[in-house]
Motif scaffolding. Structure first.
Motif, PDB file in Angstrom:
ATOM      1  N   TYR A 146      16.413  89.792  79.419  1.00 24.65           N
ATOM      2  CA  TYR A 146      16.004  90.863  80.335  1.00 24.65           C
ATOM      3  C   TYR A 146      16.499  92.213  79.822  1.00 24.65           C
ATOM      4  O   TYR A 146      17.630  92.313  79.350  1.00 24.65           O
ATOM      5  CB  TYR A 146      16.571  90.591  81.739  1.00 24.65           C
ATOM      6  N   PRO A 147      15.631  93.242  79.858  1.00 26.15           N
ATOM      7  CA  PRO A 147      14.323  93.358  80.514  1.00 26.15           C
ATOM      8  C   PRO A 147      13.121  93.058  79.623  1.00 26.15           C
ATOM      9  O   PRO A 147      11.999  93.443  79.957  1.00 26.15           O
ATOM     10  CB  PRO A 147      14.313  94.821  80.932  1.00 26.15           C
ATOM     11  N   ALA A 148      13.311  92.395  78.480  1.00 27.17           N
ATOM     12  CA  ALA A 148      12.179  92.042  77.622  1.00 27.17           C
ATOM     13  C   ALA A 148      11.284  91.021  78.326  1.00 27.17           C
ATOM     14  O   ALA A 148      11.710  90.337  79.257  1.00 27.17           O
ATOM     15  CB  ALA A 148      12.681  91.485  76.294  1.00 27.17           C
ATOM     16  N   GLU A 149      10.056  90.926  77.877  1.00 31.69           N
ATOM     17  CA  GLU A 149       9.100  89.983  78.449  1.00 31.69           C
ATOM     18  C   GLU A 149       9.057  88.704  77.622  1.00 31.69           C
ATOM     19  O   GLU A 149       9.008  88.758  76.390  1.00 31.69           O
ATOM     20  CB  GLU A 149       7.693  90.590  78.483  1.00 31.69           C
ATOM     21  N   VAL A 150       9.074  87.556  78.303  1.00 30.90           N
ATOM     22  CA  VAL A 150       8.921  86.295  77.590  1.00 30.90           C
ATOM     23  C   VAL A 150       7.446  85.970  77.388  1.00 30.90           C
ATOM     24  O   VAL A 150       7.067  85.332  76.408  1.00 30.90           O
ATOM     25  CB  VAL A 150       9.629  85.143  78.336  1.00 30.90           C
ATOM     26  N   ASN A 151       6.599  86.440  78.300  1.00 30.49           N
ATOM     27  CA  ASN A 151       5.160  86.226  78.178  1.00 30.49           C
ATOM     28  C   ASN A 151       4.626  87.133  77.074  1.00 30.49           C
ATOM     29  O   ASN A 151       4.689  88.358  77.189  1.00 30.49           O
ATOM     30  CB  ASN A 151       4.473  86.549  79.510  1.00 30.49           C
ATOM     31  N   LYS A 199      10.382  97.205  86.099  1.00 29.95           N
ATOM     32  CA  LYS A 199      11.675  96.544  85.992  1.00 29.95           C
ATOM     33  C   LYS A 199      12.624  97.075  87.068  1.00 29.95           C
ATOM     34  O   LYS A 199      12.438  98.150  87.621  1.00 29.95           O
ATOM     35  CB  LYS A 199      12.272  96.772  84.599  1.00 29.95           C
ATOM     36  N   LEU A 200      13.660  96.287  87.353  1.00 30.20           N
ATOM     37  CA  LEU A 200      14.619  96.663  88.391  1.00 30.20           C
ATOM     38  C   LEU A 200      15.631  97.697  87.911  1.00 30.20           C
ATOM     39  O   LEU A 200      16.291  98.340  88.722  1.00 30.20           O
ATOM     40  CB  LEU A 200      15.363  95.408  88.872  1.00 30.20           C
ATOM     41  N   CYS A 201      15.746  97.858  86.608  1.00 28.33           N
ATOM     42  CA  CYS A 201      16.741  98.771  86.044  1.00 28.33           C
ATOM     43  C   CYS A 201      16.440 100.216  86.450  1.00 28.33           C
ATOM     44  O   CYS A 201      15.279 100.636  86.465  1.00 28.33           O
ATOM     45  CB  CYS A 201      16.755  98.658  84.526  1.00 28.33           C
ATOM     46  N   PRO A 202      17.473 100.992  86.770  1.00 32.76           N
ATOM     47  CA  PRO A 202      17.274 102.376  87.216  1.00 32.76           C
ATOM     48  C   PRO A 202      16.786 103.266  86.080  1.00 32.76           C
ATOM     49  O   PRO A 202      16.906 102.912  84.894  1.00 32.76           O
ATOM     50  CB  PRO A 202      18.661 102.790  87.689  1.00 32.76           C
ATOM     51  N   PRO A 203      16.243 104.446  86.397  1.00 31.51           N
ATOM     52  CA  PRO A 203      15.713 105.357  85.368  1.00 31.51           C
ATOM     53  C   PRO A 203      16.727 105.709  84.282  1.00 31.51           C
ATOM     54  O   PRO A 203      16.360 105.855  83.114  1.00 31.51           O
ATOM     55  CB  PRO A 203      15.308 106.596  86.181  1.00 31.51           C
ATOM     56  N   VAL A 237      15.079  88.660  69.667  1.00 30.17           N
ATOM     57  CA  VAL A 237      13.828  88.026  69.236  1.00 30.17           C
ATOM     58  C   VAL A 237      14.008  86.509  69.173  1.00 30.17           C
ATOM     59  O   VAL A 237      13.139  85.744  69.613  1.00 30.17           O
ATOM     60  CB  VAL A 237      13.381  88.574  67.868  1.00 30.17           C
ATOM     61  N   ARG A 238      15.145  86.046  68.639  1.00 32.56           N
ATOM     62  CA  ARG A 238      15.412  84.605  68.575  1.00 32.56           C
ATOM     63  C   ARG A 238      15.507  84.006  69.966  1.00 32.56           C
ATOM     64  O   ARG A 238      15.002  82.898  70.215  1.00 32.56           O
ATOM     65  CB  ARG A 238      16.700  84.347  67.791  1.00 32.56           C
ATOM     66  N   ASP A 239      16.164  84.709  70.888  1.00 32.85           N
ATOM     67  CA  ASP A 239      16.305  84.193  72.256  1.00 32.85           C
ATOM     68  C   ASP A 239      14.943  84.083  72.943  1.00 32.85           C
ATOM     69  O   ASP A 239      14.675  83.109  73.666  1.00 32.85           O
ATOM     70  CB  ASP A 239      17.215  85.103  73.073  1.00 32.85           C
ATOM     71  N   ILE A 240      14.082  85.066  72.720  1.00 27.59           N
ATOM     72  CA  ILE A 240      12.746  85.036  73.314  1.00 27.59           C
ATOM     73  C   ILE A 240      11.965  83.848  72.775  1.00 27.59           C
ATOM     74  O   ILE A 240      11.317  83.109  73.526  1.00 27.59           O
ATOM     75  CB  ILE A 240      11.999  86.356  73.048  1.00 27.59           C
TER      76      ILE A 240
END
Length: 271
Positions: free
Chosen positions: A109-114, A124-128, A150-153
């Motif tokens: 997070y906040p990267a996309e797995v899809n 995303k929930l993260c503030p500005p 990248v490996r984790d994704i």
């Protein structure tokens, strides 16, 4: 285009969430005494489906084949950590108490797995302030920069696909054979932790568990959906008709991913 990001320890992504877990992560979560739920959604899947469509291929690789009446379908079953309030592993200083063993979804997070979704900071929930340009580069032209991330994704994507057959066996062990219709609703099952842990163990280690139930049923509160599924050979019912059901039905309308099933109106399948 470069996207910058750094965690601000706001804790928003650690509260009131359903965190997707791999089978192995779900076992660890349960052994720590926390709740895990099972979410099911499915799509009709005719034999001549265009599996080359990237969106359909993504759904197929993480799902398992079932029958609903005479209709072929595929089910996506997702194990999730049910977080009500603060995550039980979130400490007072907003650090993760299991940081080195946290779930892969938390790691990326906040990267996309899809692979079909582009990172959008506004969603995303993260503030500005987490996204300002003085923060480290996170993504460049849609590609995550960190080799470790990248490996984790990729590990998460592989686990998602490899776990599909195990989840089919898990559904048999839990006697789960009802599902929501993809793009329309999901069914959420909340088995007792010891029951789910025993079923996961049986699904992983047992040799006497069938790969899928004899028949699956679609659950919908839309008359047109029920009639259309039935007209094409599927089994469908309303939530109120599921006597003694162990699930919660949640409408979850979102953009459809697949082409129309033969004989079905586009208004139903491409909303």
């Amino acid at each position: 285009m470069v996207t910058h990001f750094s965690c601000t320890r706001c804790g928003k992504c650690c509260r009131d969430m359903k965190i997707p877990l791999s089978v192995a992560e779900a076992v660890k979560w349960l052994n720590r005494g926390h709740q895990v739920q099972l979410i099911c959604e499915a799509s009709p899947w005719p034999k001549d489906s265009n599996d080359e469509d990237p969106r359909a291929e993504h759904f197929k690789r993480r799902s398992f084949a079932v029958m609903s009446g005479s209709m072929h379908a595929r089910v996506v079953a997702v194990l999730v950590a049910n977080i009500a309030g603060a995550c039980p592993n979130l400490s007072a200083d907003m650090l993760c108490g299991i940081y080195d063993d946290r779930p892969l979804v938390c790691r990326i997070y906040p990267a996309e797995v899809n692979p079909l979704l582009a990172l959008n900071p506004e969603k995303k929930l993260c503030p500005p302030e987490a996204w300002t340009t003085d923060k480290p580069p996170f993504q460049c032209n849609g590609n995550v920069i960190s080799a470790g991330l990248v490996r984790d994704i990729e590990t998460l994507r592989q686990a998602d696909a490899l776990d599909a057959n195990l989840k089919s066996r898990l559904c048999v062990a839990l006697n789960v054979a009802d599902t929501g219709l993809v793009h329309e609703a999901v069914l959420v099952y909340s088995p007792a932790p010891d029951e789910l842990l025993a079923a996961l163990t049986l699904a992983r280690d047992g040799n006497d568990v069938e790969s899928m139930p004899a028949q699956w049923r679609f659950v919908s509160d839309r008359t047109e959906t029920i009639e259309d599924l039935a007209a094409n050979g599927g089994i469908a019912m309303r939530p109120r008709d599921a006597v003694g059901a162990a699930f919660q039905h949640f409408n979850f309308k979102r953009e459809a991913l697949f082409c129309s099933y033969p004989g079905r109106p586009d208004s139903l399948w491409r909303e």
